[in-house]
Design a protein around this motif. Sequence first.
Motif, mmCIF file in Angstrom:
data_model
loop_
_atom_site.group_PDB
_atom_site.id
_atom_site.type_symbol
_atom_site.label_atom_id
_atom_site.label_comp_id
_atom_site.label_asym_id
_atom_site.label_seq_id
_atom_site.Cartn_x
_atom_site.Cartn_y
_atom_site.Cartn_z
ATOM 1 N N ALA A 133 0.854 -1.193 0.000
ATOM 2 C CA ALA A 133 0.000 0.000 0.000
ATOM 3 C C ALA A 133 0.888 1.241 0.000
ATOM 4 C CB ALA A 133 -0.898 -0.015 1.232
ATOM 5 N N PRO A 134 1.149 1.830 -1.152
ATOM 6 C CA PRO A 134 2.044 2.990 -1.219
ATOM 7 C C PRO A 134 1.548 4.123 -0.328
ATOM 8 C CG PRO A 134 1.488 2.178 -3.425
ATOM 9 C CD PRO A 134 0.616 1.457 -2.468
ATOM 10 N N SER A 135 2.485 4.786 0.335
ATOM 11 C CA SER A 135 2.129 5.866 1.247
ATOM 12 C C SER A 135 1.686 7.107 0.485
ATOM 13 C CB SER A 135 3.328 6.214 2.129
ATOM 14 O OG SER A 135 3.037 7.319 2.939
ATOM 15 N N THR A 136 0.746 7.833 1.081
ATOM 16 C CA THR A 136 0.312 9.105 0.493
ATOM 17 C C THR A 136 0.935 10.285 1.230
ATOM 18 O OG1 THR A 136 -1.674 8.915 1.871
ATOM 19 C CG2 THR A 136 -1.873 8.255 -0.431
ATOM 20 N N ILE A 137 1.715 10.011 2.275
ATOM 21 C CA ILE A 137 2.412 11.082 2.998
ATOM 22 C C ILE A 137 3.711 11.398 2.274
ATOM 23 C CG2 ILE A 137 3.516 11.730 5.178
ATOM 24 C CD1 ILE A 137 1.601 9.852 6.599
ATOM 25 N N SER A 138 3.979 12.680 2.090
ATOM 26 C CA SER A 138 5.209 13.091 1.412
ATOM 27 C C SER A 138 6.434 12.753 2.258
ATOM 28 C CB SER A 138 5.154 14.599 1.152
ATOM 29 O OG SER A 138 6.391 15.058 0.671
ATOM 30 N N ARG A 139 7.542 12.452 1.576
ATOM 31 C CA ARG A 139 8.791 12.168 2.292
ATOM 32 C C ARG A 139 9.236 13.379 3.113
ATOM 33 N NH1 ARG A 139 12.853 11.687 -0.886
ATOM 34 N NH2 ARG A 139 14.109 10.335 0.436
ATOM 35 N N PHE A 140 9.046 14.569 2.554
ATOM 36 C CA PHE A 140 9.357 15.814 3.257
ATOM 37 C C PHE A 140 8.061 16.633 3.260
ATOM 38 C CE2 PHE A 140 13.200 14.155 1.369
ATOM 39 C CZ PHE A 140 14.102 14.200 2.417
ATOM 40 N N ALA A 141 7.166 16.309 4.204
ATOM 41 C CA ALA A 141 5.783 16.771 4.121
ATOM 42 C C ALA A 141 5.594 18.235 4.494
ATOM 43 C CB ALA A 141 4.891 15.902 5.004
ATOM 44 N N CYS A 142 6.156 18.650 5.637
ATOM 45 C CA CYS A 142 5.932 20.022 6.076
ATOM 46 C C CYS A 142 7.012 20.424 7.061
ATOM 47 C CB CYS A 142 4.546 20.176 6.714
ATOM 48 S SG CYS A 142 4.328 19.274 8.264
ATOM 49 N N ARG A 143 7.010 21.689 7.398
ATOM 50 C CA ARG A 143 7.948 22.204 8.389
ATOM 51 C C ARG A 143 7.214 23.168 9.318
ATOM 52 N NH1 ARG A 143 8.300 24.868 3.576
ATOM 53 N NH2 ARG A 143 8.922 27.087 3.580
ATOM 54 N N VAL A 144 7.615 23.149 10.575
ATOM 55 C CA VAL A 144 7.064 24.064 11.576
ATOM 56 C C VAL A 144 8.187 24.992 12.008
ATOM 57 C CG1 VAL A 144 6.053 24.266 13.881
ATOM 58 C CG2 VAL A 144 5.351 22.396 12.372
ATOM 59 N N VAL A 145 7.929 26.287 11.928
ATOM 60 C CA VAL A 145 8.941 27.291 12.279
ATOM 61 C C VAL A 145 8.455 28.031 13.519
ATOM 62 C CG1 VAL A 145 10.163 29.346 11.518
ATOM 63 C CG2 VAL A 145 9.704 27.500 9.890
ATOM 64 N N CYS A 146 9.248 27.986 14.591
ATOM 65 C CA CYS A 146 8.855 28.577 15.874
ATOM 66 C C CYS A 146 9.724 29.786 16.186
ATOM 67 C CB CYS A 146 9.008 27.550 16.995
ATOM 68 S SG CYS A 146 8.057 26.036 16.763
ATOM 69 N N GLU A 147 9.096 30.857 16.640
ATOM 70 C CA GLU A 147 9.841 32.036 17.073
ATOM 71 C C GLU A 147 10.514 31.723 18.398
ATOM 72 O OE1 GLU A 147 7.170 35.339 17.166
ATOM 73 O OE2 GLU A 147 6.773 35.263 15.011
ATOM 74 N N ARG A 148 11.794 32.073 18.508
ATOM 75 C CA ARG A 148 12.570 31.734 19.702
ATOM 76 C C ARG A 148 12.252 32.637 20.889
ATOM 77 N NH1 ARG A 148 17.104 28.587 19.262
ATOM 78 N NH2 ARG A 148 18.332 29.916 20.676
ATOM 79 N N ASN A 149 11.542 33.737 20.647
ATOM 80 C CA ASN A 149 11.200 34.673 21.714
ATOM 81 C C ASN A 149 9.689 34.714 21.903
ATOM 82 O OD1 ASN A 149 13.973 35.632 22.117
ATOM 83 N ND2 ASN A 149 13.745 36.566 20.091
ATOM 84 N N PRO A 150 9.226 35.118 23.111
ATOM 85 C CA PRO A 150 7.778 35.172 23.363
ATOM 86 C C PRO A 150 7.077 35.989 22.292
ATOM 87 C CG PRO A 150 9.016 35.569 25.390
ATOM 88 C CD PRO A 150 10.011 35.548 24.256
ATOM 89 N N PRO A 151 5.860 35.612 21.862
ATOM 90 C CA PRO A 151 5.024 34.519 22.427
ATOM 91 C C PRO A 151 5.306 33.145 21.840
ATOM 92 C CG PRO A 151 3.775 35.717 20.774
ATOM 93 C CD PRO A 151 5.112 36.392 20.845
#
Length: 428
Positions: A133-151
């Motif tokens: 059953a071939p996967s439908t999820i991408s090998r490099f699907a997404c990225r989350v970028v977080c700010e290092r300072n509040p909030p």
Amino acid sequence: MNSPKKDGDDDVPVKDPVKYGELVILGYNGCLPSGDRGRRKSRFALYRRAKANGVKPSAVHILNTPQDSKAVHSRGQHSISFTLSRNQTVVVEYCHDNNTDMFQIGRSTESPIDFVVTDTSGGGKEGEDPSIAPSTISRFACRVVCERNPPYTARIYAAGFDSSKNIFLGEKATKWKNPDGHMDGLTTNGVLVMHPEGFPEEPKQGLWREISVCGDVYALRETRSGPSRGKLAEGESSALRDGSLVDLCGATLLWRTGEGLMRAPTLRHLEALRQELNASRPQCPVGLSTLAFPSLPRSHSLEERQPWVYLTCGHVHGRHDWGQRSEGEEEPGEGEGSTARRECPLCRSVGPYVPLWLGCEPAVYVDAGAPTHAFVPCGHVCSEKTARYWAETPLPHGTHAFRPVCPFCSTALSSPGWTRLIFQGPID
């Protein structure tokens, strides 16, 4: 918490690091069936890295020959390539950003991926053998970028950078130039996001949207991998909120903020609720035996005193053979593999008869209420508010359908999707 890595890695958590939040894969009830190992697990905590690894757009190059492309990529910078034709490619170079941390999610086990996610099949199992059953999820699907300072805002973007630090959108990929001149595009099966309002106190479902490679928000395409993008959702943001859902076409992730997790129930709290329920000594009306939910680490295999429920009415019993329907009484559609239908000895209602399992993933609870309701048809038990919320939250399914599922095992829910449990107290 992230696994400790060797010296030299920049994401080793320092003492008391800032916790941006956690991504939890729906359907695994606290742990992958084969166990959580390394980057392949059911939940991933995002901490502020010891050294920032975020990137931001810088130079834009319009390339007309393969030699030009080779020259740009040889610089070792992160980049996104938009192939417009055989003879023209737009490459957007990215430079280091001291103010953000980047975390990448996908099916690939290559080093740029921080959180390895495979397809979730209904029933809380990991995806089948990819050759079958071939996967439908991408090998490099997404990225989350977080700010290092509040909030500490966390934003999601479609696609992740590969081992050569590139995101490549070929000729057939959906892409375009925005009015301000910058290029953007969508991945093949898309990254869909739903931001609820008021989660978890008074949660109300939002609209499902698609996130672009550059983090803009669009209405959904006609089908999951359709060639034309939806309309730009003016004023909407890719910033994740507590309770946001991210669908990767094969697995759905729940985002809980660090602050939200501090207010959420803990495993210790769920264990206390289990013990309190068992201390009330619920009885089986037929066998007159005392029922007990197994301890949370063992709550994946049937035990002798396990409670069972008639899903139509909610009456809780122990496991017994009373009320089985003869073959001639089967209703249409009750073929092989369907849940056996039984008659409740207390109220005579007929319906599925299944074991009850406690929901062990604290992140999906919207309150700390008593375990009084069960999802239908799987039998996972949680609070009433949690059961109602997830039964009213449709998740993407297939190319353009949506359906609510149990957050503990990903089984598709029937309507209304839950039943109130009726326990019989001890006679003495």
